[in-house]
Motif scaffolding. Structure first.
Motif, PDB file in Angstrom:
ATOM      1  N   ASN A 166      -8.630   0.432  -7.925  1.00  0.00           N
ATOM      2  CA  ASN A 166      -8.716   1.231  -6.466  1.00  0.00           C
ATOM      3  C   ASN A 166      -7.872   2.228  -5.865  1.00  0.00           C
ATOM      4  OD1 ASN A 166      -7.795  -1.670  -4.490  1.00  0.00           O
ATOM      5  ND2 ASN A 166      -7.024  -2.058  -6.004  1.00  0.00           N
ATOM      6  N   PHE A 167      -8.391   3.163  -7.644  1.00  0.00           N
ATOM      7  CA  PHE A 167      -7.912   4.779  -7.722  1.00  0.00           C
ATOM      8  C   PHE A 167      -9.251   5.052  -7.726  1.00  0.00           C
ATOM      9  CE2 PHE A 167      -3.856   4.380 -11.214  1.00  0.00           C
ATOM     10  CZ  PHE A 167      -3.057   4.210  -9.681  1.00  0.00           C
ATOM     11  N   ALA A 168     -10.378   4.639  -8.259  1.00  0.00           N
ATOM     12  CA  ALA A 168     -11.605   5.001  -8.556  1.00  0.00           C
ATOM     13  C   ALA A 168     -11.989   5.151  -6.738  1.00  0.00           C
ATOM     14  CB  ALA A 168     -12.500   4.277  -9.538  1.00  0.00           C
ATOM     15  N   VAL A 169     -11.503   4.121  -6.968  1.00  0.00           N
ATOM     16  CA  VAL A 169     -12.275   3.957  -4.487  1.00  0.00           C
ATOM     17  C   VAL A 169     -11.784   4.529  -3.675  1.00  0.00           C
ATOM     18  CG1 VAL A 169     -11.915   2.767  -2.510  1.00  0.00           C
ATOM     19  CG2 VAL A 169     -12.724   1.492  -5.302  1.00  0.00           C
ATOM     20  N   ALA A 170     -10.751   5.106  -4.124  1.00  0.00           N
ATOM     21  CA  ALA A 170      -9.984   6.073  -3.455  1.00  0.00           C
ATOM     22  C   ALA A 170     -10.094   7.697  -3.640  1.00  0.00           C
ATOM     23  CB  ALA A 170      -8.501   5.977  -3.811  1.00  0.00           C
ATOM     24  N   THR A 195      -0.921  10.350  -5.468  1.00  0.00           N
ATOM     25  CA  THR A 195      -0.509   8.669  -4.966  1.00  0.00           C
ATOM     26  C   THR A 195      -0.781   8.312  -6.450  1.00  0.00           C
ATOM     27  OG1 THR A 195      -0.330   8.747  -2.845  1.00  0.00           O
ATOM     28  CG2 THR A 195      -0.591   6.617  -3.506  1.00  0.00           C
ATOM     29  N   ILE A 196      -2.595   8.571  -6.777  1.00  0.00           N
ATOM     30  CA  ILE A 196      -3.189   8.471  -7.670  1.00  0.00           C
ATOM     31  C   ILE A 196      -1.731   9.272  -9.693  1.00  0.00           C
ATOM     32  CG2 ILE A 196      -4.721   8.066  -8.915  1.00  0.00           C
ATOM     33  CD1 ILE A 196      -5.947   7.707  -6.366  1.00  0.00           C
ATOM     34  N   TYR A 197      -1.866   9.988  -9.234  1.00  0.00           N
ATOM     35  CA  TYR A 197      -1.563  11.047 -10.622  1.00  0.00           C
ATOM     36  C   TYR A 197      -0.379  10.895 -11.102  1.00  0.00           C
ATOM     37  CZ  TYR A 197      -6.816  11.719 -11.178  1.00  0.00           C
ATOM     38  OH  TYR A 197      -8.284  11.765 -11.035  1.00  0.00           O
ATOM     39  N   THR A 198       0.158  11.513 -12.127  1.00  0.00           N
ATOM     40  CA  THR A 198       1.373  11.566 -12.878  1.00  0.00           C
ATOM     41  C   THR A 198       1.891  12.390 -12.257  1.00  0.00           C
ATOM     42  OG1 THR A 198       0.934  12.609 -14.447  1.00  0.00           O
ATOM     43  CG2 THR A 198       1.841  10.561 -14.494  1.00  0.00           C
ATOM     44  N   PRO A 199       3.217  13.036 -11.292  1.00  0.00           N
ATOM     45  CA  PRO A 199       3.769  14.378 -11.467  1.00  0.00           C
ATOM     46  C   PRO A 199       2.623  15.648 -11.962  1.00  0.00           C
ATOM     47  CG  PRO A 199       5.028  13.319 -10.807  1.00  0.00           C
ATOM     48  CD  PRO A 199       3.983  12.195 -11.653  1.00  0.00           C
ATOM     49  N   GLU A 200       2.869  15.337 -13.266  1.00  0.00           N
ATOM     50  CA  GLU A 200       2.536  16.939 -14.043  1.00  0.00           C
ATOM     51  C   GLU A 200       0.946  16.527 -13.988  1.00  0.00           C
ATOM     52  OE1 GLU A 200       5.773  15.658 -15.294  1.00  0.00           O
ATOM     53  OE2 GLU A 200       4.667  13.631 -15.060  1.00  0.00           O
ATOM     54  N   ALA A 201      -0.161  15.717 -13.996  1.00  0.00           N
ATOM     55  CA  ALA A 201      -1.341  15.539 -13.897  1.00  0.00           C
ATOM     56  C   ALA A 201      -1.611  16.023 -12.483  1.00  0.00           C
ATOM     57  CB  ALA A 201      -1.947  14.579 -13.843  1.00  0.00           C
ATOM     58  N   ALA A 202      -1.052  15.865 -11.351  1.00  0.00           N
ATOM     59  CA  ALA A 202      -1.271  16.098  -9.810  1.00  0.00           C
ATOM     60  C   ALA A 202      -1.456  17.648 -10.162  1.00  0.00           C
ATOM     61  CB  ALA A 202      -0.376  15.612  -8.844  1.00  0.00           C
ATOM     62  N   ALA A 203      -0.223  18.142 -10.441  1.00  0.00           N
ATOM     63  CA  ALA A 203       0.226  20.016  -9.949  1.00  0.00           C
ATOM     64  C   ALA A 203      -1.575  20.253 -10.517  1.00  0.00           C
ATOM     65  CB  ALA A 203       1.450  20.021 -11.019  1.00  0.00           C
ATOM     66  N   LYS A 222       0.859  -1.203  -0.085  1.00  0.00           N
ATOM     67  CA  LYS A 222       0.091   0.186   0.563  1.00  0.00           C
ATOM     68  C   LYS A 222       0.985   1.240   0.136  1.00  0.00           C
ATOM     69  CE  LYS A 222      -4.459  -2.167   2.072  1.00  0.00           C
ATOM     70  NZ  LYS A 222      -5.423  -1.237   3.568  1.00  0.00           N
ATOM     71  N   ASN A 223       0.770   3.222  -0.645  1.00  0.00           N
ATOM     72  CA  ASN A 223       0.825   3.675  -0.738  1.00  0.00           C
ATOM     73  C   ASN A 223       0.467   4.185   0.194  1.00  0.00           C
ATOM     74  OD1 ASN A 223       1.934   6.055  -1.025  1.00  0.00           O
ATOM     75  ND2 ASN A 223       2.267   5.776  -3.242  1.00  0.00           N
ATOM     76  N   GLY A 224       0.337   4.704   0.706  1.00  0.00           N
ATOM     77  CA  GLY A 224      -0.541   4.985   2.217  1.00  0.00           C
ATOM     78  C   GLY A 224      -1.509   3.985   2.227  1.00  0.00           C
ATOM     79  N   ALA A 225      -2.880   4.733   1.875  1.00  0.00           N
ATOM     80  CA  ALA A 225      -4.447   3.815   1.789  1.00  0.00           C
ATOM     81  C   ALA A 225      -4.600   3.291   0.386  1.00  0.00           C
ATOM     82  CB  ALA A 225      -5.226   5.241   2.954  1.00  0.00           C
ATOM     83  N   ILE A 226      -3.914   3.651  -0.263  1.00  0.00           N
ATOM     84  CA  ILE A 226      -4.590   2.945  -1.464  1.00  0.00           C
ATOM     85  C   ILE A 226      -3.255   1.932  -1.792  1.00  0.00           C
ATOM     86  CG2 ILE A 226      -4.382   3.628  -3.706  1.00  0.00           C
ATOM     87  CD1 ILE A 226      -4.483   6.209  -3.152  1.00  0.00           C
ATOM     88  N   PRO A 227      -3.533   0.682  -2.257  1.00  0.00           N
ATOM     89  CA  PRO A 227      -2.839  -0.254  -2.613  1.00  0.00           C
ATOM     90  C   PRO A 227      -2.175   0.521  -3.823  1.00  0.00           C
ATOM     91  CG  PRO A 227      -5.659  -0.842  -2.263  1.00  0.00           C
ATOM     92  CD  PRO A 227      -5.250   0.607  -2.134  1.00  0.00           C
ATOM     93  N   SER A 228      -0.851  -0.738  -3.731  1.00  0.00           N
ATOM     94  CA  SER A 228       0.144  -0.610  -4.715  1.00  0.00           C
ATOM     95  C   SER A 228       0.319  -1.618  -5.478  1.00  0.00           C
ATOM     96  CB  SER A 228       1.032   0.502  -4.295  1.00  0.00           C
ATOM     97  OG  SER A 228       2.117  -0.137  -3.252  1.00  0.00           O
TER      98      SER A 228
END
Length: 290
Positions: free
Chosen positions: A130-134, A152-160, A109-115
């Motif tokens: 699992n991303f949809a659940v989070a 955690t879910i998105y690429t750094p570029e998308a998250a920004a 897990k990465n935090g509370a999200i499975p990985s």
């Protein structure tokens, strides 16, 4: 499913376990004469005695063959038709539409999200589920946990690109309409419910390091508690995400969402607010794997 009990096979009816037991169990001695010597008193050769054991053995073999064929058909096999095949029986669903693939859920897990999802089609679908659940969890309604989920879910570029617009979307006014305070907390004595439950996934495209997956899900959202003006209700949506394989596994690059498909509502009476609150507290979520 177990095979039938074979305990009746091999019990020569009307005879004992003694192989030399006489017919009818009278244990009278009979003398067997060579054919043509005595017979039935008229010189007719004696007919060989029937051996019921041979007949029983034949029945047993046939039964086992039938059971083996049935078991093979149930198993799905590896030949044509095991997943819908090319037979003439119409366009029946493939086994992959409803059956588990056998790949075990991830342990990390990465935090509370499975990985740790596999670098293949199944792994991409598991990651999307699992991303949809989070993204549908209560953590999205608080700024700090929302940023952690998005990073955690998105690429750094998308998250920004997402953080600013999402912070604007989860405004104080929006949270207030859900019964939450400015930082996303529910009133004392109430329980805020937000859950995503995947119903199925569909692989739209897969090309090694990229994948496009649609997740059909039902959701729960609302406030459970006395005086709530936004009771817990269900939603049906389809979330489609574009994934990219990175050094940290599958990451979301972009996504879209639409309503439905939604089934006809059932006739189950709505539970009380207390029942919903108790269920949310007692029933945990799942790690999803294709």
């Amino acid at each position: 499913m177990s095979l039938g009990d074979d305990s009746d096979y091999g019990n020569d009816s009307g005879r004992t376990d003694d192989g030399y037991s006489t017919i009818g169990g009278t244990r009278q001695t009979r003398t067997r004469l060579p054919d043509g010597e005595g017979g039935d008193g008229y010189g007719t050769p004696r007919r060989p005695a029937r051996k019921s054991r041979s007949l029983v053995m034949m029945v047993g073999v046939v039964a086992l063959l039938i059971a083996a064929i049935a078991f093979a058909n149930m198993g799905g096999g590896g030949g044509k038709g095991s997943d819908g095949g090319s037979g003439s029986g119409g366009s029946s669903p493939k086994s992959s539409s409803t059956a588990a693939t056998g790949t075990k859920p991830v342990a990390g897990k990465n935090g509370a999200i499975p990985s740790g999802f596999a670098h293949d089609e199944q792994g991409a679908q598991s990651a999307a589920s699992n991303f949809a659940v989070a993204l549908g969890s209560v953590g999205m309604f608080k700024k700090d946990s929302r940023h952690e989920i998005v990073d955690t879910i998105y690429t750094p570029e998308a998250a920004a690109k997402l953080r600013g617009p999402q912070d604007t979307a989860y405004s104080t006014d929006f949270l207030g309409k859900l019964g939450l305070d400015a930082v996303g907390n529910a009133p004392q004595g109430s329980t805020f419910v937000s859950r995503t439950i995947p119903v199925g996934t569909k692989l739209e495209a897969f090309e090694g390091d990229t994948a496009k997956v649609s997740v059909w899900y039902t959701g729960l959202i609302g406030m459970s508690g006395a005086g709530s003006t936004d009771p817990v209700r269900t939603t049906w949506k389809t979330w489609t995400v574009q994934l990219s394989w990175t050094s940290d596994g599958w990451k979301a690059v972009s996504d879209t969402q639409k309503d439905g498909p939604a089934p006809v509502p059932g006739d189950v009476a709505a539970s009380s607010s207390d029942e919903i609150s108790k269920a949310v507290e007692e029933y945990g979520g799942f790690t999803y794997a294709r």
